[in-house]
Write a protein that holds these residues in place. Sequence first.
Motif, PDB file in Angstrom:
ATOM      1  N   ILE A  16       0.880  -1.248   0.048  1.00 31.53           N
ATOM      2  CA  ILE A  16      -0.045   0.047   0.000  1.00 31.53           C
ATOM      3  C   ILE A  16       0.954   1.194  -0.011  1.00 31.53           C
ATOM      4  CG2 ILE A  16      -1.770   1.425   1.216  1.00 31.53           C
ATOM      5  CD1 ILE A  16      -3.055  -1.131   2.340  1.00 31.53           C
ATOM      6  N   GLU A  17       0.823   2.055  -0.871  1.00 30.89           N
ATOM      7  CA  GLU A  17       1.450   3.273  -1.220  1.00 30.89           C
ATOM      8  C   GLU A  17       0.582   4.583  -1.612  1.00 30.89           C
ATOM      9  OE1 GLU A  17       4.269   1.038  -3.355  1.00 30.89           O
ATOM     10  OE2 GLU A  17       3.419   1.507  -5.128  1.00 30.89           O
ATOM     11  N   PRO A  18       1.148   5.567  -1.485  1.00 28.97           N
ATOM     12  CA  PRO A  18       0.225   6.942  -1.895  1.00 28.97           C
ATOM     13  C   PRO A  18       0.234   6.914  -3.296  1.00 28.97           C
ATOM     14  CG  PRO A  18       2.479   7.667  -0.405  1.00 28.97           C
ATOM     15  CD  PRO A  18       2.480   6.006  -0.806  1.00 28.97           C
ATOM     16  N   LEU A  19      -1.353   7.345  -3.608  1.00 29.62           N
ATOM     17  CA  LEU A  19      -1.506   7.536  -4.998  1.00 29.62           C
ATOM     18  C   LEU A  19      -0.835   8.486  -5.784  1.00 29.62           C
ATOM     19  CD1 LEU A  19      -5.246   6.975  -6.253  1.00 29.62           C
ATOM     20  CD2 LEU A  19      -3.583   8.779  -7.260  1.00 29.62           C
ATOM     21  N   GLU A  20      -0.278   8.293  -7.046  1.00 28.19           N
ATOM     22  CA  GLU A  20       0.689   9.174  -7.562  1.00 28.19           C
ATOM     23  C   GLU A  20      -0.318   9.656  -8.791  1.00 28.19           C
ATOM     24  OE1 GLU A  20       3.298  10.426  -6.617  1.00 28.19           O
ATOM     25  OE2 GLU A  20       3.638   9.082  -5.050  1.00 28.19           O
ATOM     26  N   ALA A  21       0.354  10.520  -9.774  1.00 33.15           N
ATOM     27  CA  ALA A  21      -0.699  11.085 -11.069  1.00 33.15           C
ATOM     28  C   ALA A  21      -0.361   9.735 -11.782  1.00 33.15           C
ATOM     29  CB  ALA A  21      -0.012  12.168 -11.490  1.00 33.15           C
ATOM     30  N   ALA A  22       0.741   9.171 -11.883  1.00 34.05           N
ATOM     31  CA  ALA A  22       0.856   7.997 -12.827  1.00 34.05           C
ATOM     32  C   ALA A  22      -0.328   6.573 -12.570  1.00 34.05           C
ATOM     33  CB  ALA A  22       2.227   7.351 -12.755  1.00 34.05           C
ATOM     34  N   ASP A  23      -0.802   6.866 -11.216  1.00 37.44           N
ATOM     35  CA  ASP A  23      -1.936   5.772 -11.041  1.00 37.44           C
ATOM     36  C   ASP A  23      -3.271   5.797 -11.642  1.00 37.44           C
ATOM     37  OD1 ASP A  23       0.110   4.288  -9.646  1.00 37.44           O
ATOM     38  OD2 ASP A  23      -0.109   5.564  -7.803  1.00 37.44           O
ATOM     39  N   LEU A  55      -6.016  11.672   1.897  1.00 41.46           N
ATOM     40  CA  LEU A  55      -5.312  10.445   1.897  1.00 41.46           C
ATOM     41  C   LEU A  55      -5.898   9.790   0.590  1.00 41.46           C
ATOM     42  CD1 LEU A  55      -3.630   8.473   3.393  1.00 41.46           C
ATOM     43  CD2 LEU A  55      -5.837   7.449   4.112  1.00 41.46           C
ATOM     44  N   ALA A  56      -5.172   9.355  -0.287  1.00 42.84           N
ATOM     45  CA  ALA A  56      -5.052   8.600  -1.417  1.00 42.84           C
ATOM     46  C   ALA A  56      -4.133   7.404  -1.521  1.00 42.84           C
ATOM     47  CB  ALA A  56      -5.247   9.673  -2.728  1.00 42.84           C
ATOM     48  N   LEU A  57      -4.679   6.373  -1.449  1.00 40.93           N
ATOM     49  CA  LEU A  57      -3.761   5.274  -1.251  1.00 40.93           C
ATOM     50  C   LEU A  57      -3.848   4.290  -2.631  1.00 40.93           C
ATOM     51  CD1 LEU A  57      -3.714   4.364   2.256  1.00 40.93           C
ATOM     52  CD2 LEU A  57      -2.071   5.566   1.128  1.00 40.93           C
ATOM     53  N   VAL A  58      -2.939   3.611  -3.058  1.00 40.20           N
ATOM     54  CA  VAL A  58      -3.176   2.313  -3.828  1.00 40.20           C
ATOM     55  C   VAL A  58      -2.552   1.115  -3.284  1.00 40.20           C
ATOM     56  CG1 VAL A  58      -3.326   3.913  -6.189  1.00 40.20           C
ATOM     57  CG2 VAL A  58      -1.063   2.814  -5.305  1.00 40.20           C
ATOM     58  N   ALA A  59      -3.111  -0.065  -3.676  1.00 39.34           N
ATOM     59  CA  ALA A  59      -2.572  -1.100  -3.192  1.00 39.34           C
ATOM     60  C   ALA A  59      -2.168  -1.882  -4.586  1.00 39.34           C
ATOM     61  CB  ALA A  59      -3.425  -1.884  -2.393  1.00 39.34           C
ATOM     62  N   ARG A  60      -0.966  -2.245  -4.365  1.00 36.87           N
ATOM     63  CA  ARG A  60      -0.473  -3.158  -5.847  1.00 36.87           C
ATOM     64  C   ARG A  60       0.162  -4.684  -5.118  1.00 36.87           C
ATOM     65  NH1 ARG A  60      -0.423  -0.633 -10.189  1.00 36.87           N
ATOM     66  NH2 ARG A  60      -0.642   1.602 -10.048  1.00 36.87           N
ATOM     67  N   ASP A  61      -0.155  -5.715  -6.107  1.00 32.58           N
ATOM     68  CA  ASP A  61       0.519  -6.931  -5.849  1.00 32.58           C
ATOM     69  C   ASP A  61       1.723  -7.012  -6.289  1.00 32.58           C
ATOM     70  OD1 ASP A  61       0.701  -7.412  -8.518  1.00 32.58           O
ATOM     71  OD2 ASP A  61      -1.191  -8.645  -8.633  1.00 32.58           O
ATOM     72  N   ALA A  67      -4.359  -3.667  -7.201  1.00 35.68           N
ATOM     73  CA  ALA A  67      -5.248  -4.211  -6.384  1.00 35.68           C
ATOM     74  C   ALA A  67      -6.481  -3.459  -5.569  1.00 35.68           C
ATOM     75  CB  ALA A  67      -4.470  -5.331  -5.254  1.00 35.68           C
ATOM     76  N   GLY A  68      -6.480  -2.261  -5.519  1.00 37.15           N
ATOM     77  CA  GLY A  68      -7.298  -1.868  -4.810  1.00 37.15           C
ATOM     78  C   GLY A  68      -6.788  -0.243  -4.721  1.00 37.15           C
ATOM     79  N   PHE A  69      -7.650   0.721  -4.095  1.00 37.88           N
ATOM     80  CA  PHE A  69      -7.448   2.086  -3.861  1.00 37.88           C
ATOM     81  C   PHE A  69      -8.527   2.570  -2.880  1.00 37.88           C
ATOM     82  CE2 PHE A  69     -10.537   2.515  -7.282  1.00 37.88           C
ATOM     83  CZ  PHE A  69     -11.168   3.886  -6.971  1.00 37.88           C
TER      84      PHE A  69
END
Length: 168
Positions: A16-23, A55-61, A67-69
């Motif tokens: 889980i990491e901060p959402l970036e413009a590239a996401d 707060l804006a987060l993304v999760a990646r496998d 995988a989610g946000f």
Amino acid sequence: ERTRYDSDAVHVELAIEPLEAADLDEVLALNQANTPHVGDLGAERLAAIVDECSLALVARDEDGRLAGFVLVLAPGAAYDSPNYRWFSERYDDFRYVDRIAVDGTAHRSGLGRRLYGAVFDHARAAGAPVRGEHATCGGEMHAGPSAAGAQSGRGPRQGAQAPLSFCG
């Protein structure tokens, strides 16, 4: 932070990491894949919401796939959602979950629980009111299978989204 989860149905490692413009393109695709459970929107609207987020987060496998946000807003955001305004009119300090989505490949992995945990940690760290161990948070809940019935006059407001207050 990368954590391995095993459940009856799924084994997946998620970061889980901060959402970036590239996401944003991937987040938009996952959002649209999860309508009507989350509201339909376009790329410009998504970018505008993210800009207002506390707060804006993304999760990646482990392969880097989304995988989610989760998108969360604090009081004072320039956001026109009637449900967000409902919370703004009733609470001085809160965190509002505008949308959360988990890809089907990550269902039963504990990701939703982790994302909500991050929301509650964020709310507590920001000083949102706490009752016991619980920070004041809220969001929307999809109340039915489709808004089509409500819009066509074929029944009660199925598919409507309504404010929901919850604590964590």
